[in-house]
Motif scaffolding. Sequence first.
Motif, PDB file in Angstrom:
ATOM      1  N   VAL A 169     -27.866 -58.177 100.129  1.00 35.31           N
ATOM      2  CA  VAL A 169     -26.973 -58.652  99.080  1.00 35.31           C
ATOM      3  C   VAL A 169     -26.067 -57.496  98.695  1.00 35.31           C
ATOM      4  CG1 VAL A 169     -26.801 -59.454  96.703  1.00 35.31           C
ATOM      5  CG2 VAL A 169     -28.634 -60.296  98.148  1.00 35.31           C
ATOM      6  N   PRO A 170     -24.757 -57.627  98.730  1.00 34.89           N
ATOM      7  CA  PRO A 170     -24.001 -58.764  99.266  1.00 34.89           C
ATOM      8  C   PRO A 170     -24.254 -58.924 100.771  1.00 34.89           C
ATOM      9  CG  PRO A 170     -22.564 -57.082  98.286  1.00 34.89           C
ATOM     10  CD  PRO A 170     -23.926 -56.535  98.321  1.00 34.89           C
ATOM     11  N   ILE A 171     -24.150 -60.140 101.238  1.00 33.19           N
ATOM     12  CA  ILE A 171     -24.481 -60.444 102.625  1.00 33.19           C
ATOM     13  C   ILE A 171     -23.635 -59.600 103.579  1.00 33.19           C
ATOM     14  CG2 ILE A 171     -24.300 -62.257 104.364  1.00 33.19           C
ATOM     15  CD1 ILE A 171     -25.129 -64.220 102.172  1.00 33.19           C
ATOM     16  N   VAL A 172     -24.300 -59.007 104.572  1.00 36.42           N
ATOM     17  CA  VAL A 172     -23.604 -58.164 105.553  1.00 36.42           C
ATOM     18  C   VAL A 172     -22.720 -59.030 106.445  1.00 36.42           C
ATOM     19  CG1 VAL A 172     -23.954 -56.696 107.567  1.00 36.42           C
ATOM     20  CG2 VAL A 172     -25.401 -56.407 105.563  1.00 36.42           C
ATOM     21  N   TYR A 173     -21.457 -58.623 106.553  1.00 37.63           N
ATOM     22  CA  TYR A 173     -20.548 -59.328 107.456  1.00 37.63           C
ATOM     23  C   TYR A 173     -20.599 -58.686 108.842  1.00 37.63           C
ATOM     24  CZ  TYR A 173     -18.360 -61.896 103.637  1.00 37.63           C
ATOM     25  OH  TYR A 173     -18.117 -62.740 102.595  1.00 37.63           O
TER      26      TYR A 173
ATOM     27  N   ALA B  48     -28.889 -54.077  81.153  1.00 41.85           N
ATOM     28  CA  ALA B  48     -28.129 -52.878  81.545  1.00 41.85           C
ATOM     29  C   ALA B  48     -26.750 -52.983  80.909  1.00 41.85           C
ATOM     30  CB  ALA B  48     -28.020 -52.768  83.056  1.00 41.85           C
ATOM     31  N   ASP B  49     -25.991 -51.854  80.998  1.00 41.00           N
ATOM     32  CA  ASP B  49     -24.695 -51.873  80.312  1.00 41.00           C
ATOM     33  C   ASP B  49     -23.675 -52.709  81.092  1.00 41.00           C
ATOM     34  OD1 ASP B  49     -22.785 -49.920  81.912  1.00 41.00           O
ATOM     35  OD2 ASP B  49     -24.795 -49.030  81.880  1.00 41.00           O
ATOM     36  N   LYS B  50     -22.584 -53.027  80.422  1.00 42.33           N
ATOM     37  CA  LYS B  50     -21.621 -54.006  80.916  1.00 42.33           C
ATOM     38  C   LYS B  50     -20.992 -53.601  82.249  1.00 42.33           C
ATOM     39  CE  LYS B  50     -17.355 -56.132  79.350  1.00 42.33           C
ATOM     40  NZ  LYS B  50     -16.326 -56.019  78.305  1.00 42.33           N
ATOM     41  N   ASP B  51     -20.548 -52.329  82.332  1.00 44.41           N
ATOM     42  CA  ASP B  51     -19.874 -51.906  83.555  1.00 44.41           C
ATOM     43  C   ASP B  51     -20.799 -51.983  84.768  1.00 44.41           C
ATOM     44  OD1 ASP B  51     -17.449 -51.544  82.446  1.00 44.41           O
ATOM     45  OD2 ASP B  51     -17.722 -49.403  82.018  1.00 44.41           O
ATOM     46  N   TYR B  56     -22.757 -54.343  89.738  1.00 43.13           N
ATOM     47  CA  TYR B  56     -23.997 -54.254  90.520  1.00 43.13           C
ATOM     48  C   TYR B  56     -25.011 -55.338  90.207  1.00 43.13           C
ATOM     49  CZ  TYR B  56     -22.494 -49.594  91.989  1.00 43.13           C
ATOM     50  OH  TYR B  56     -21.821 -48.555  92.539  1.00 43.13           O
ATOM     51  N   HIS B  57     -24.632 -56.422  89.483  1.00 41.87           N
ATOM     52  CA  HIS B  57     -25.654 -57.402  89.104  1.00 41.87           C
ATOM     53  C   HIS B  57     -26.351 -58.010  90.314  1.00 41.87           C
ATOM     54  CE1 HIS B  57     -21.882 -59.623  89.619  1.00 41.87           C
ATOM     55  NE2 HIS B  57     -22.625 -60.636  90.010  1.00 41.87           N
ATOM     56  N   MET B  58     -25.611 -58.122  91.433  1.00 42.09           N
ATOM     57  CA  MET B  58     -26.245 -58.728  92.618  1.00 42.09           C
ATOM     58  C   MET B  58     -27.327 -57.819  93.187  1.00 42.09           C
ATOM     59  SD  MET B  58     -23.578 -56.839  93.486  1.00 42.09           S
ATOM     60  CE  MET B  58     -22.093 -57.730  93.095  1.00 42.09           C
ATOM     61  N   ASP B  59     -27.102 -56.496  93.109  1.00 35.47           N
ATOM     62  CA  ASP B  59     -28.131 -55.552  93.544  1.00 35.47           C
ATOM     63  C   ASP B  59     -29.374 -55.675  92.675  1.00 35.47           C
ATOM     64  OD1 ASP B  59     -26.851 -54.473  95.635  1.00 35.47           O
ATOM     65  OD2 ASP B  59     -26.329 -52.567  94.680  1.00 35.47           O
ATOM     66  N   LEU B  60     -29.124 -55.749  91.359  1.00 36.10           N
ATOM     67  CA  LEU B  60     -30.227 -55.846  90.406  1.00 36.10           C
ATOM     68  C   LEU B  60     -31.072 -57.095  90.677  1.00 36.10           C
ATOM     69  CD1 LEU B  60     -31.031 -54.427  87.550  1.00 36.10           C
ATOM     70  CD2 LEU B  60     -30.074 -56.532  86.618  1.00 36.10           C
ATOM     71  N   LEU B  61     -30.381 -58.230  90.842  1.00 34.80           N
ATOM     72  CA  LEU B  61     -31.114 -59.479  91.079  1.00 34.80           C
ATOM     73  C   LEU B  61     -31.883 -59.424  92.394  1.00 34.80           C
ATOM     74  CD1 LEU B  61     -28.432 -62.002  89.851  1.00 34.80           C
ATOM     75  CD2 LEU B  61     -30.631 -61.554  88.801  1.00 34.80           C
ATOM     76  N   ASN B  62     -31.288 -58.770  93.383  1.00 31.66           N
ATOM     77  CA  ASN B  62     -31.959 -58.658  94.671  1.00 31.66           C
ATOM     78  C   ASN B  62     -33.230 -57.828  94.551  1.00 31.66           C
ATOM     79  OD1 ASN B  62     -31.953 -59.317  97.400  1.00 31.66           O
ATOM     80  ND2 ASN B  62     -31.128 -57.309  97.968  1.00 31.66           N
ATOM     81  N   GLN B  63     -33.137 -56.720  93.777  1.00 37.21           N
ATOM     82  CA  GLN B  63     -34.329 -55.892  93.579  1.00 37.21           C
ATOM     83  C   GLN B  63     -35.405 -56.664  92.808  1.00 37.21           C
ATOM     84  OE1 GLN B  63     -32.732 -52.425  91.646  1.00 37.21           O
ATOM     85  NE2 GLN B  63     -31.469 -51.944  93.431  1.00 37.21           N
ATOM     86  N   TRP B  64     -34.967 -57.388  91.795  1.00 35.65           N
ATOM     87  CA  TRP B  64     -35.925 -58.205  91.026  1.00 35.65           C
ATOM     88  C   TRP B  64     -36.630 -59.188  91.944  1.00 35.65           C
ATOM     89  CZ3 TRP B  64     -33.518 -60.136  85.759  1.00 35.65           C
ATOM     90  CH2 TRP B  64     -33.247 -59.022  84.962  1.00 35.65           C
ATOM     91  N   ARG B  65     -35.856 -59.878  92.749  1.00 35.85           N
ATOM     92  CA  ARG B  65     -36.414 -60.891  93.636  1.00 35.85           C
ATOM     93  C   ARG B  65     -37.502 -60.263  94.512  1.00 35.85           C
ATOM     94  NH1 ARG B  65     -33.699 -63.232  98.295  1.00 35.85           N
ATOM     95  NH2 ARG B  65     -33.402 -61.048  98.844  1.00 35.85           N
TER      96      ARG B  65
END
Lengths: 351, 145
Positions: A169-173, B48-51, B56-65
């Motif tokens: 994530v993000p998905i690797v292209y 986490a803070d706004k910036d 990076y929210h997708m990274d965070l969610l991926n780590q959580w998952r």
Amino acid sequence: MGLLFSIIAIAVLIILAIAGAAIPGLHPVFTVALPYLAIAIFIVGVIVRVLKWAKSPVPFRITTTSGQEKSLPWIKQNKLDNPSSSLGVIGRMALEVLFFRSLFRNTKAELKEGTKIAYGETKWLWAFGLLFHWSFLIVFLRHFRFFADPIPFFVKYLETLDGFFQIGVPIVYLTGIGLLVALTYLFLRRIFDAKVKYISLASDYFPLLLLIAIATTGIIMRYYVKTDLVAIKQVAVGILSFHPITPAETISPWFYIHFFLVNVLLIYFPMSKLMHMGGVFLSPTRNLANNNRMAYHENPWINDENYFKLHRHTYEEYEDEFRVLMKGAGLPLEKEVVNQPAKDGTEKEDK
Amino acid sequence: MYDSGKILIGIVIFIIVFSSPIWTNWLNPGEAKTPDIKLPANYKECVADKDYMKAYHMDLLNQWRDKVVRQDIRFLTKNNKPFMIDGQRAEMSLTKTCMRCHDNKAEFCDQCHNYMDVTPYCWNCHIDKYKAPKDVVPNEEDNKQ
């Protein structure tokens, strides 16, 4: 030399971009003035180059193409490699433009067992060339999501296909990897293959390094050092809808490097070998049907009144000019060399 | 100029293709709206803070998952202490933590995702409660009972 020059040139360009990112006062130069200049130079420059090429007459069909030409009815013609009709030419052009047919024929010569010369197929350049060009096209089309508003329909399909394996994530292209792998091959080939290195100039290294830098900064921004994409898209849409805006301060320097190098690419494009994008369509050995003896081909200069006033260099004059040398090389002569001392006006007598 | 007809066709195609981003933006001005995010009115705290969340929210969610699904670590910690939001231990859960405050997908997530043409596969499993049939998602009154 060319390599060093190219590396320094790319480094200077990157430093310029970093400086542009660091000084807020310069942001409009990098995100407004330069893009308009680059787009204008790209479009006008490509047209000027094509028109210049179009001024060259192609007085005869160049038929040195692989494949059997149209002949007697019981001899099978190779309709795609040696076409005699417009449809066949379109087929040959499609093969060339989409699949690099000519490069597929690439061969290499090697010395075996000391002095025996052996020719063999070599497909590496074709394979990586194809990988680079297709990846680059798909990466470019995917980028419509950053500057088109609304986003064209094809972007979603390309993204789904390109991220088919859903890695990370993000998905690797896949095309992102393909682009960088292919560029690396094309670059290393120029460094480690002695024959290719010998003929490589700065104009060969520079575009490769430029593209490598563009691809690398793009990949860094997607997977590692993320930045404010919404702000970037607002800048891009602003440029293309002719309502440019002041870029938000949340945009990272990586974007400035990436974007500046893309602008450099656009400016560099029309004045470089990258013009093969247009040139491939104007290749006389590819885009002319082999119908030399089937159709009437008019001399392109026939209506030029000066054409018949031109002085023609006849064979007699040619032999006069080179007679002594030809004699020395043992070539047959129509008139023998007159054995008189040269000081005595031999040339006058010959004429 | 020779073959001027064919050359001009080529040049016209070139101009149309490479100016397409310009005229598509002109033909459909402002169809894809610029993001207009509605932040939750009653909540101020985030994990986490706004910036950081913006980028990076997708990274965070991926780590959580990965932590929840693969290691069965369910609760957030900070400095080895349970991380509290609103008096409760914060769970590493899109539905229970993120969407407790940002409860409207269409007014929050989709705003940027649509603008940037991002289609995260979160929603293959997680439910947008405003779109789900009533019998699938227990409404909040059911939760209280």
